[in-house]
Design a protein around this motif. Sequence first.
Motif, short mmCIF file in Angstrom:
data_model
loop_
_atom_site.label_atom_id
_atom_site.label_comp_id
_atom_site.label_asym_id
_atom_site.label_seq_id
_atom_site.Cartn_x
_atom_site.Cartn_y
_atom_site.Cartn_z
N GLN A 333 41.00 40.79 19.22
CA GLN A 333 40.94 40.97 20.67
C GLN A 333 39.62 40.45 21.23
O GLN A 333 38.54 40.79 20.73
N LEU A 334 39.71 39.61 22.27
CA LEU A 334 38.53 38.97 22.86
C LEU A 334 38.39 39.46 24.30
O LEU A 334 39.19 39.12 25.17
N MET A 335 37.36 40.26 24.55
CA MET A 335 37.16 40.85 25.87
C MET A 335 36.09 40.08 26.64
O MET A 335 35.15 39.53 26.07
N ALA A 336 36.24 40.06 27.97
CA ALA A 336 35.30 39.36 28.85
C ALA A 336 35.28 40.07 30.20
O ALA A 336 35.88 41.15 30.37
N ASN A 337 34.56 39.48 31.17
CA ASN A 337 34.51 40.01 32.53
C ASN A 337 34.81 38.91 33.53
O ASN A 337 34.44 37.74 33.32
N VAL A 338 35.46 39.30 34.63
CA VAL A 338 35.78 38.37 35.72
C VAL A 338 35.46 39.08 37.04
O VAL A 338 35.81 40.26 37.22
N TRP A 339 34.80 38.36 37.96
CA TRP A 339 34.58 38.92 39.30
C TRP A 339 35.87 38.78 40.11
O TRP A 339 36.46 37.71 40.19
N ILE A 340 36.33 39.92 40.69
CA ILE A 340 37.51 39.88 41.55
C ILE A 340 37.18 40.51 42.90
O ILE A 340 36.22 41.29 43.04
N ILE A 341 37.98 40.13 43.88
CA ILE A 341 37.84 40.67 45.24
C ILE A 341 39.06 41.53 45.51
O ILE A 341 40.20 41.02 45.53
N LYS A 342 38.85 42.82 45.69
CA LYS A 342 39.96 43.74 45.94
C LYS A 342 40.43 43.61 47.40
O LYS A 342 39.84 42.88 48.20
N GLN A 343 41.49 44.35 47.74
CA GLN A 343 42.06 44.27 49.09
C GLN A 343 41.08 44.75 50.15
O GLN A 343 41.19 44.35 51.32
N ASN A 344 40.16 45.60 49.76
CA ASN A 344 39.16 46.06 50.73
C ASN A 344 37.99 45.08 50.88
O ASN A 344 36.98 45.41 51.48
N GLN A 345 38.14 43.89 50.28
CA GLN A 345 37.16 42.81 50.34
C GLN A 345 35.88 43.11 49.57
O GLN A 345 34.87 42.44 49.75
N ARG A 346 35.93 44.10 48.71
CA ARG A 346 34.78 44.46 47.92
C ARG A 346 34.85 43.78 46.54
O ARG A 346 35.92 43.60 45.96
N LEU A 347 33.68 43.42 46.03
CA LEU A 347 33.60 42.77 44.72
C LEU A 347 33.65 43.80 43.58
O LEU A 347 33.05 44.87 43.66
N THR A 348 34.38 43.45 42.53
CA THR A 348 34.47 44.29 41.33
C THR A 348 34.33 43.41 40.09
O THR A 348 34.92 42.33 40.02
N ARG A 349 33.53 43.86 39.15
CA ARG A 349 33.42 43.15 37.87
C ARG A 349 34.49 43.72 36.93
O ARG A 349 34.33 44.80 36.39
N GLN A 350 35.57 42.97 36.75
CA GLN A 350 36.77 43.47 36.09
C GLN A 350 36.80 43.07 34.60
O GLN A 350 36.75 41.89 34.27
N PRO A 351 36.91 44.05 33.67
CA PRO A 351 37.10 43.70 32.25
C PRO A 351 38.49 43.08 32.04
O PRO A 351 39.49 43.58 32.57
N VAL A 352 38.55 42.02 31.27
CA VAL A 352 39.82 41.34 30.99
C VAL A 352 39.88 40.98 29.50
O VAL A 352 38.86 40.95 28.80
N GLU A 353 41.08 40.69 29.04
CA GLU A 353 41.28 40.19 27.68
C GLU A 353 41.65 38.71 27.75
O GLU A 353 42.56 38.33 28.50
N VAL A 354 40.96 37.89 26.98
CA VAL A 354 41.27 36.46 26.94
C VAL A 354 42.39 36.25 25.92
O VAL A 354 42.23 36.54 24.73
N ILE A 355 43.53 35.74 26.39
CA ILE A 355 44.72 35.63 25.55
C ILE A 355 44.76 34.30 24.80
O ILE A 355 44.96 34.26 23.58
N GLU A 356 44.60 33.18 25.53
CA GLU A 356 44.68 31.87 24.88
C GLU A 356 44.08 30.79 25.76
O GLU A 356 43.80 31.00 26.96
N TYR A 357 43.91 29.63 25.16
CA TYR A 357 43.38 28.45 25.84
C TYR A 357 44.43 27.35 25.82
O TYR A 357 45.10 27.14 24.80
N ASN A 358 44.57 26.66 26.96
CA ASN A 358 45.50 25.54 27.06
C ASN A 358 44.69 24.25 27.08
O ASN A 358 44.06 23.93 28.08
N PRO A 359 44.68 23.49 25.96
CA PRO A 359 43.83 22.29 25.92
C PRO A 359 44.28 21.19 26.87
O PRO A 359 43.47 20.36 27.28
N SER A 360 45.54 21.18 27.26
CA SER A 360 46.02 20.13 28.17
C SER A 360 45.55 20.35 29.60
O SER A 360 45.27 19.40 30.33
#
Length: 392
Positions: A333-360
């Motif tokens: 399991q490969l965990m990372a973080n992504v900045w997202i903007i919620k519906q209230n327009q506030r920034l959140t640093r969201q933990p995510v799992e990286v599933i795969e890479y598409n080389p094309s």
Amino acid sequence: MTGLLTACQPPAPTATSTTAEDPPIIISAGSVTMAPEYILDVKPSRYQPSLGLQGDIEPIKQARLTAAQDLQIKQILVTKGQWVEKGSPLLIVQRQTVKNAVTDITTKEATARKNGINNQAAKNTTNQQSKISTNSVPIEQAVATPVSNKADTTISTNDQLTKELSEVATTEEVQADDSAVVAANSDQLITIRASISGKVSDLYIETAQQINTGDKLLHLEDDSDLRFIATLPIQAEPQLSVGQTVNFTTEGLTEKFTGQVSKLLADSQSAQLLVYVHVIKNEASRGILQPKMAVIGRVNYGQIKVGTIVPKRSIHDVDLTELQKPPYRPLSQLMANVWIIKQNQRLTRQPVEVIEYNPSTEQYLIAGITNDSLICLADLPLESAGKKVIVS
């Protein structure tokens, strides 16, 4: 007064940008102002959850023989690479303590016989003398019967020692059928025989060598059926079951191979799960896969899920190097973080799992983002969390 008013003013907004070509981002006390180029809609994509498995090819049937006691190698009857049948003689060894043990027993018995201190003998002598004339049997003959019995005991003791020698070699591999088959002759030489049919893949000894308890003797392998064993965190156990299909590859080969989960062994102390994968014998694997080859595979589990496709610049706090080569998925399991903007327009640093890479497309599939969010491509400072996004 001018100095005091200046000190009471809020800090001036700071400007930053992701690259030299990107428009600047203005970060103030309560907001982050950025251009529309930094904001990305969620682009969903379906995927099948899976677990990565890694191990080395090995024969299912193998026997590793080690010394269960101190030995001397008298003769080696096989060579490395030789195929032997079950029951074939492999080694002739001698147990170093046997003769001493027999000598000790015999010496004690001889001393007892010489001194006439055997209680049972005295008792038997008394009983015999009560039945026959005291002058008809010499005392030496009266003790002879128990001594004869004692001699039988000595032989029985020798047999017991010989029986103990049946465990002179131990088999560490669970898959091996039997422990090593041995036979002892009158000189206390022991013949170690093959517990399985197979090839002598490793020979760790030489003639006349002194072997200590626990030393390796030799290794037998029957490579007609192969497997590999992968290690996973014990938390993965609910996702796996015996019979699941495993697709795997090996370094240096372009072919893809198939296996099946044959056994799961959980160790609560180490918090690890051993996954045994039996290699399916077919035209693709026969004659190509060999013992000690390193393989990487995956096993699918659960229902189809939905992830999000994002560019690399949106993924933070992770090393994505291992995804740059086939199978383009992380082994664990490969965990990372992504900045997202919620519906209230506030920034959140969201933990995510990286599933795969598409080389094309040079994009990544991640899990953990909901459809009611927007993705911020900027790499913002941590204090940006909770601030309102202003698009300008």
